[in-house]
Write a protein that holds these residues in place. Structure first.
Motif, PDB file in Angstrom:
ATOM      1  N   TYR A 128       2.183  -8.281  12.711  1.00  0.00           N
ATOM      2  CA  TYR A 128       2.878  -7.995  11.460  1.00  0.00           C
ATOM      3  C   TYR A 128       2.088  -6.997  10.629  1.00  0.00           C
ATOM      4  O   TYR A 128       2.611  -6.035  10.111  1.00  0.00           O
ATOM      5  N   ALA A 129       0.768  -7.253  10.510  1.00  0.00           N
ATOM      6  CA  ALA A 129      -0.061  -6.458   9.608  1.00  0.00           C
ATOM      7  C   ALA A 129      -0.273  -5.050  10.127  1.00  0.00           C
ATOM      8  O   ALA A 129      -0.407  -4.118   9.361  1.00  0.00           O
ATOM      9  N   VAL A 145       9.627   9.067   6.764  1.00  0.00           N
ATOM     10  CA  VAL A 145       9.609   7.683   7.251  1.00  0.00           C
ATOM     11  C   VAL A 145       9.824   6.657   6.134  1.00  0.00           C
ATOM     12  O   VAL A 145      10.249   5.532   6.388  1.00  0.00           O
ATOM     13  N   SER A 146       9.543   7.048   4.895  1.00  0.00           N
ATOM     14  CA  SER A 146       9.717   6.102   3.792  1.00  0.00           C
ATOM     15  C   SER A 146       9.667   6.849   2.467  1.00  0.00           C
ATOM     16  O   SER A 146       9.073   7.923   2.376  1.00  0.00           O
ATOM     17  N   THR A 147      10.306   6.282   1.455  1.00  0.00           N
ATOM     18  CA  THR A 147      10.198   6.851   0.109  1.00  0.00           C
ATOM     19  C   THR A 147       9.971   5.723  -0.879  1.00  0.00           C
ATOM     20  O   THR A 147      10.493   4.634  -0.699  1.00  0.00           O
ATOM     21  N   GLU A 201       1.727  -3.141  11.636  1.00  0.00           N
ATOM     22  CA  GLU A 201       2.904  -2.294  11.723  1.00  0.00           C
ATOM     23  C   GLU A 201       3.238  -1.536  10.441  1.00  0.00           C
ATOM     24  O   GLU A 201       4.392  -1.288  10.174  1.00  0.00           O
ATOM     25  N   LEU A 202       2.252  -1.180   9.646  1.00  0.00           N
ATOM     26  CA  LEU A 202       2.557  -0.450   8.406  1.00  0.00           C
ATOM     27  C   LEU A 202       3.061   0.940   8.767  1.00  0.00           C
ATOM     28  O   LEU A 202       2.321   1.784   9.257  1.00  0.00           O
ATOM     29  N   LYS A 203       4.346   1.159   8.524  1.00  0.00           N
ATOM     30  CA  LYS A 203       4.972   2.379   9.044  1.00  0.00           C
ATOM     31  C   LYS A 203       4.505   3.650   8.348  1.00  0.00           C
ATOM     32  O   LYS A 203       4.688   4.730   8.881  1.00  0.00           O
ATOM     33  N   ILE A 204       3.884   3.518   7.160  1.00  0.00           N
ATOM     34  CA  ILE A 204       3.460   4.735   6.468  1.00  0.00           C
ATOM     35  C   ILE A 204       1.966   5.029   6.668  1.00  0.00           C
ATOM     36  O   ILE A 204       1.442   5.963   6.061  1.00  0.00           O
ATOM     37  N   PHE A 214      -7.624 -20.420  15.836  1.00  0.00           N
ATOM     38  CA  PHE A 214      -6.433 -19.804  15.261  1.00  0.00           C
ATOM     39  C   PHE A 214      -5.882 -18.764  16.218  1.00  0.00           C
ATOM     40  O   PHE A 214      -6.641 -17.969  16.763  1.00  0.00           O
ATOM     41  N   PRO A 225       0.286 -13.142  16.239  1.00  0.00           N
ATOM     42  CA  PRO A 225       1.522 -12.806  15.515  1.00  0.00           C
ATOM     43  C   PRO A 225       1.254 -12.182  14.154  1.00  0.00           C
ATOM     44  O   PRO A 225       1.903 -11.215  13.773  1.00  0.00           O
ATOM     45  N   LEU A 226       0.255 -12.703  13.437  1.00  0.00           N
ATOM     46  CA  LEU A 226      -0.047 -12.166  12.111  1.00  0.00           C
ATOM     47  C   LEU A 226      -0.566 -10.750  12.212  1.00  0.00           C
ATOM     48  O   LEU A 226      -0.209  -9.887  11.427  1.00  0.00           O
TER      49      LEU A 226
END
Lengths: 188, 246
Positions: free
Chosen positions: A34-35, A69-71, A37-40, A26, A30-31
């Protein structure tokens, strides 16, 4: 390099997981990207209140390096239980939008333009206009001769962005002037 | 164990919290919109809106009835977009085995515009959108970053009415049956849309056409001619292109 038992388990566990999956052919890159990059991740959680309506949903503001950065909705608050409406969900844009007004704007009578003014000028002008109107229009007695000390030529329109204490303060200030027409505007 | 959404449209009030939460989490830029006679705004999915609440009204027995449809990628169990994309390039469209999420990667920018159009056309639900500027194909990501870190997708977390639900597929199917039985008391024609083939299951109050053209897959059984040819020749396409170039 020192490892405690917990770290050791983590490292070996991860090693075994990577080995077995990559051996099967595998491509996890790429996966993983993605995983990861949790911005918080690692952000400080600050509880805040949605400024829009009187429901006052609680919001978790994620702050990283002093920046918002997020709400998102606070699941522990019993009123909104993590949920928000379209307005409450837009809290991040509210702070970042290029349309946000950051300086007082003044439109002179009959003018079609907004001018930027500093706070000193604006507060001074508001105070002067309020005093002028009050000096001219304060009604001391009604038609029956009873004392009323009423100022019917000024009204206060609030905002649902105000919290309880700000509302109390505004209310007291208005009452002191004799203003009787007040609207908090938190019906939405 | 794959994950699934259950979207119970009988509970949707079209507040559009999901639409905004999605945009906020992905930090997508604003669209310039105008009044076009409907509350559905922007008018369609686009590279900056992975989620869109569709508004449809119909007159039934002299009464206006609204059908709200929080549209998004269905994360198909056997995704036609992935099959199509693999004919051109590996890794542009991938499926996470653990969650069942169908993901468009940055490699989609390397697909030729015709290939992007082919991937778009392969979707039976008309979901993918092509960003001309970046060349990327875009759509709902199932908030893969959030879900892999044990969080709910942004649209589900924000929903105040219980319309948006997310969890293990088996649990969602169970919930779907429960909600369907409940909905049928009020809406006798209530159904679940394509529940067997997708991981975004919509509970509908009435016939799918009343909501939107692409609520259920246009081809429900087997492959149409185009899909058939694509599945047969897809794997050969790249070697063939390489041979032509050489």
């Amino acid at each position: 390099m020192q490892l405690n038992r917990r770290d050791f388990m983590k490292v070996t566990g991860a090693g075994i997981a990577c080995l077995s999956l990559s051996q099967l052919g595998f491509d996890l890159k790429p996966l993983k990207a993605y995983a990861a990059e949790l911005k918080i991740a690692g952000a400080k959680e600050v509880i805040s209140v949605c400024p829009f309506c009187s429901v006052s949903c609680h919001i978790i503001a994620h702050v990283k390096d002093g920046q918002l950065v997020s709400t998102e909705g606070d699941p522990d608050y019993p009123i909104n239980q993590g949920a928000l409406c379209a307005k409450g969900a837009a809290m991040l844009s509210l702070t970042r939008s290029s349309h946000r007004v950051t300086k007082p704007l003044y439109r002179a009578p009959n003018s079609d333009k907004w001018e930027e003014k500093d706070w000193g000028w604006v507060i001074d002008r508001i105070a002067r206009r309020v005093k002028e109107s009050r000096d001219k229009n304060l009604q001391l007695t009604n038609t029956k001769g009873q004392t009323v000390n009423r100022l019917e030529h000024v009204f206060a329109l609030g905002t649902s962005h105000m919290d309880n204490e700000e509302c109390a303060l505004t209310h007291q200030a208005m009452r002191a002037l004799g203003v009787v027409h007040m609207d908090h505007q938190a019906r939405i | 164990m794959p994950k699934a959404f259950l979207i119970d449209t009988s509970r949707c009030t079209a507040c559009r919290g999901c639409q905004v939460a999605c945009k906020e989490w992905h930090e997508l830029p604003a669209n310039k919109t105008k009044q076009w006679g409907s509350h559905q705004n922007p008018p369609d999915l686009n590279p900056f809106n992975y989620k869109l609440v569709r508004f449809s009204e119909s007159l039934e027995n002299g009464k206006i009835k609204w059908f709200f449809f929080p549209d998004q990628c269905r994360h198909c169990i056997d995704p036609p977009c992935k099959n199509e994309a693999e004919g051109y390039m590996d890794g542009a469209v991938i499926q996470d085995e653990k969650t069942g999420a169908v993901l468009f990667t940055d490699l989609t920018a390397k697909l030729a515009p015709e290939a992007c159009e082919a991937v778009r056309a392969a979707c039976p639900y008309d979901i993918p959108r092509w960003d001309e500027k970046s060349g990327l194909l875009t759509k709902c990501t199932m908030c893969f970053d959030r879900v892999s870190n044990g969080m709910l997708p942004a649209c589900v977390k924000v929903c105040p009415t219980g319309t948006m639900n997310f969890g293990e597929r088996a649990e969602m199917l169970e919930l779907a049956e429960k909600r369907l039985a409940e909905a049928k008391k009020t809406y006798p024609n209530a159904t679940l849309a394509d529940a067997d083939s997708v991981n975004t299951i919509f509970l509908l109050m009435d016939e799918p056409q009343k909501y939107h053209k692409h609520v259920v897959a246009s081809v429900r059984t087997g492959l149409n001619r185009k899909q058939f040819l694509s599945s047969v020749f897809g794997p050969l396409r790249r070697p063939m292109q390489r041979a032509v170039r050489a």
